[in-house]
Design an enzyme around this catalytic site. Structure first.
Site, short mmCIF file in Angstrom:
data_model
loop_
_atom_site.label_atom_id
_atom_site.label_comp_id
_atom_site.label_asym_id
_atom_site.label_seq_id
_atom_site.Cartn_x
_atom_site.Cartn_y
_atom_site.Cartn_z
N GLY A 319 -60.26 10.54 -26.44
CA GLY A 319 -59.65 11.57 -27.57
C GLY A 319 -60.58 12.07 -28.63
O GLY A 319 -61.68 11.62 -28.57
N GLY A 321 -60.74 12.90 -32.57
CA GLY A 321 -59.84 12.89 -33.95
C GLY A 321 -60.92 13.42 -35.00
O GLY A 321 -61.89 14.03 -34.71
N GLY A 322 -60.15 13.63 -36.12
CA GLY A 322 -60.62 14.21 -37.07
C GLY A 322 -61.75 13.50 -37.72
O GLY A 322 -62.87 14.25 -38.15
N GLY A 324 -64.11 11.88 -35.54
CA GLY A 324 -65.07 11.66 -34.37
C GLY A 324 -64.34 11.28 -33.16
O GLY A 324 -63.10 11.08 -33.08
N VAL A 326 -63.42 9.50 -29.34
CA VAL A 326 -62.98 8.24 -29.25
C VAL A 326 -63.24 7.91 -27.64
O VAL A 326 -62.98 8.85 -26.89
CB VAL A 326 -61.44 7.97 -29.37
CG1 VAL A 326 -61.07 6.52 -29.08
CG2 VAL A 326 -61.01 8.41 -30.84
N LYS A 340 -64.62 4.16 -31.38
CA LYS A 340 -64.64 5.63 -32.22
C LYS A 340 -66.07 5.89 -32.67
O LYS A 340 -66.41 4.90 -33.53
CB LYS A 340 -63.58 5.32 -33.31
CG LYS A 340 -63.74 6.53 -34.29
CD LYS A 340 -62.47 6.91 -34.96
CE LYS A 340 -61.43 7.39 -34.18
NZ LYS A 340 -60.26 7.98 -34.82
N ASP A 436 -53.02 11.21 -42.74
CA ASP A 436 -52.95 12.06 -41.60
C ASP A 436 -52.20 11.35 -40.29
O ASP A 436 -52.13 11.35 -39.24
CB ASP A 436 -54.25 12.22 -40.80
CG ASP A 436 -54.54 13.31 -40.16
OD1 ASP A 436 -53.65 14.15 -40.12
OD2 ASP A 436 -55.51 13.48 -39.25
#
Ligand SMILES: *[C@@H]1O[C@H](CO)[C@@H](O)[C@H](O)[C@H]1NC(C)=O
Ligand SMILES: *[C@@H]1O[C@H](CO)[C@@H](O)[C@H](O)[C@H]1NC(C)=O
Length: 598
Positions: A319, A321-322, A324, A326, A340, A436
């Protein structure tokens, strides 16, 4: 027998007479500490009344069942746990508890958490559920308590027997129902055969693996104790003790050989009897059910995480994410975790990293992803979370797995997310605003239970700790207008985003880019238009069979979602009000108006 007695002598004498045996609650301190930085947030009398109710209930359980040595209970934010060594009599166990519950409050008068570990018993209270923690790594390193007076047995003979019996106990105890074992082993010195006595115990709510690692650590702390005549060591989840004198009755000694690999022990074992309390086993089965497999906070080595994620390879990436990327990581012990890698800009954020991590590591709720630990090397910060094989909710709504979720599952997911948010906003000791909330930040476990991810990081990454922030941390389509435009931040920012997620769950559509020209492509506006025309049933995901859902329930859920998107100061509910609306049977009395839109 050892007796360090701090109880009123008359009380003990009375007990002794009553029981006709020597009573000894073994109140010898091994370690004690308070949960740092957590202050009691309610009035002291209210707190003490909850505290008393918790430990009165535990006391009641232990008094009612003479064979019980372990109990947990929670009364209004006071989680309590007491464990007595299984070789204590019921009266000694209660005496140890009575002493401990007063002592721990004396040590920690202002804290909403603390513990005391005695030779005879262990007592802990916290404002959160800690039942599955086995190590107190955030506290000072534990040392074993060693009586350095040399054993009367010759060191050359004594030491290896102690090492053998302890190694075997550490290996066997986690495999024994009730996590308790007491055993003895012969020592021959100077033509006389004597015995070493040893016992090990784990808290019954931790996993077998955590019991094993806790005992291993406890043993390490005792390794230098022999030829001292006796030693004890403990952590949050376990207790280990040996002595050259007997400290338990013969009838509780068990044969641990069957629990050792290959069935052989490092030296000959004296088998005297085997008694395992059936009630104990029943208790464990009862308390384990429903508990997820959790660990205490851990610092991981950067090197291990790097190899677990194959040097953060693209293949391991699961993934972006905002905060960083994953990665999926497989640790040496076989555990699968999500790692993460934080992209942290400011040096202030780095300074805050540890305090922030220490805060969120205590977040423990079934609908919030669990932070297992962290690692830090220079400017590189890694967070280790539990891994959710099912991935994120968005893929089930409008991604590759669309159409899989039944209506019932969707309703459960909505309720789960709401409960997770109530915990973050109101039940955790610090109010955490997620900022978020969106479908890609909701992960699903094997049973499709939702788990909120990426919480608590907003404060870490952005330097806006005040009420009014200059930059917003949200995602277009989910962000409340008052936050996006004016930077007004409150818990209700999460309520708004939750409402949008609910609409995505109902419709199976993304909140933006709907490709419906008339409504500017916003799911919220589209929903309002349908609802105000009494056409709300058209919103429901076409992948759902109309026989699955009840149109009244659909209407109610859409109305709740619309309420969540009203003005924050008038109709928009708090998350606990949302849970009440979702769980009561009545229909929505206050009808929503046009949502506040961008
Ligand atoms: C709690 O219990 C202690 C005795 O264990 C008692 O002295 C105290 O008054 C109680 N406090 C409240 C608020 O109930
Ligand atoms: C160690 O031995 C001395 C002398 O026999 C005795 O006075 C002392 O109490 C012992 N210490 C412990 C901790 O048992």
């Amino acid at each position: 027998m050892l007796t360090v007695i701090q109880l009123p002598g008359a009380f003990l004498i009375l007990l002794t007479i009553m029981l006709g045996v020597l009573s000894d609650p073994q109140i010898v301190l091994l370690r004690q500490d308070c949960t740092r930085q957590t202050r009691i947030r309610v009035e002291m009398s209210v707190f003490m009344s909850n505290y008393n109710r918790t430990f009165d209930e535990i006391r009641r359980q232990l008094s009612n069942n003479q064979n019980l040595h372990f109990a947990t209970t929670v009364e209004t934010d006071v989680y309590g746990m007491v464990q007595c060594r299984n070789y204590l009599s019921s009266a000694d166990c209660i005496a140890c508890l009575d002493f401990a519950r007063v002592q721990v409050r004396r040590n920690c008068p202002d804290n909403d958490g603390g513990h005391v570990i005695y030779k005879g018993c262990f007592l802990r209270y916290e404002s959160y559920n800690f039942y599955t923690q086995s190590l107190l790594v955030s506290f000072e390193a534990s040392a074993g308590i060693c009586n350095t007076n040399q054993s009367k047995l010759q060191a050359a003979a004594f030491k290896p027997v102690v090492e053998g019996i302890m190694t075997d106990l550490v290996a066997a105890t986690p495999k024994i129902n009730g996590y308790f074992a007491a055993t003895t082993r012969p020592v021959s010195s100077g033509g006389v055969t004597s015995k070493v006595y040893a016992a090990a115990q784990c808290v019954e709510t931790i996993s077998q693996k955590d019991c094993q690692s806790c005992l291993t650590i406890a043993y390490n702390n005792l390794q230098n104790c022999p030829p001292g005549s006796e030693g004890s060591s403990a952590d949050a989840g376990c207790f280990l003790r040996y002595s050259d004198a007997s400290f338990f009755a013969d009838n509780i000694i068990i044969n641990i050989t069957p629990y050792l690999r290959g069935g052989t022990s490092s030296s000959k074992t004296t088998i005297i009897g085997a008694v395992v309390g059936v009630l104990c086993i029943l208790l464990i089965l009862a308390t384990r059910a429903g508990l997820s497999k959790l660990q205490g906070p851990v610092t991981y080595s950067f090197k291990d995480l790097k190899s677990a994620t194959r040097s953060f390879s693209e293949d391991s990436k699961i993934g972006e994410g905002g905060y960083g990327d994953v990665y999926k990581g497989i640790l040496k012990n076989g555990d699968v975790v999500a790692v993460k890698k934080l992209s942290v800009g400011t040096s202030k954020a780095k300074e805050d990293f540890e305090s922030e991590v220490k805060l969120i590591i205590n977040i423990n709720h079934r609908n919030i992803i669990r932070l297992l630990g962290w690692s830090r090397r220079g400017s590189e910060l890694l967070l280790v979370f539990e891994y959710m094989a099912n991935g994120s909710l968005d893929t089930f709504l409008y991604g590759v797995k669309r159409g899989i979720l039944s209506w019932k599952r969707r309703v459960d997911i909505i309720l789960g997310i709401a409960r997770g948010l109530v915990y973050l906003h109101e039940q955790f000791h610090k109010c955490i605003i997620h900022r978020d909330i969106k479908s890609s930040n909701i992960l699903l476990d094997d049973e499709y239970q939702p788990k909120i991810a990426d919480f608590g990081l907003a404060r870490l990454i952005r330097d806006d700790q005040s009420h009014v922030s200059t930059r917003f941390a949200g995602t277009l389509g989910y962000t409340a207008p008052e936050y996006a435009i004016h930077g007004h931040l409150s818990e209700k920012v999460d309520t708004y985003a939750f409402g949008v997620v609910v609409l995505e769950i109902v419709s199976g559509r993304r909140c933006t880019n709907l490709n419906i020209k008339s409504d500017n492509g916003s799911l919220l506006e589209h929903t309002w238009n349908l609802y105000s025309d009494d056409m709300h049933s058209d919103l429901v995901d076409e992948n759902l069979d109309p026989n699955e859902y009840n149109t009244d329930q659909v209407k109610k859920i859409i109305e709740i979602a619309l309420l969540c998107t009203q003005s924050p100061t008038s109709m928009r509910p708090t998350m606990s009000e949302v849970v009440v609306l979702l769980t009561n049977d009545s229909s929505i009395k206050q009808k929503p108006g046009k949502p506040t839109l961008f």
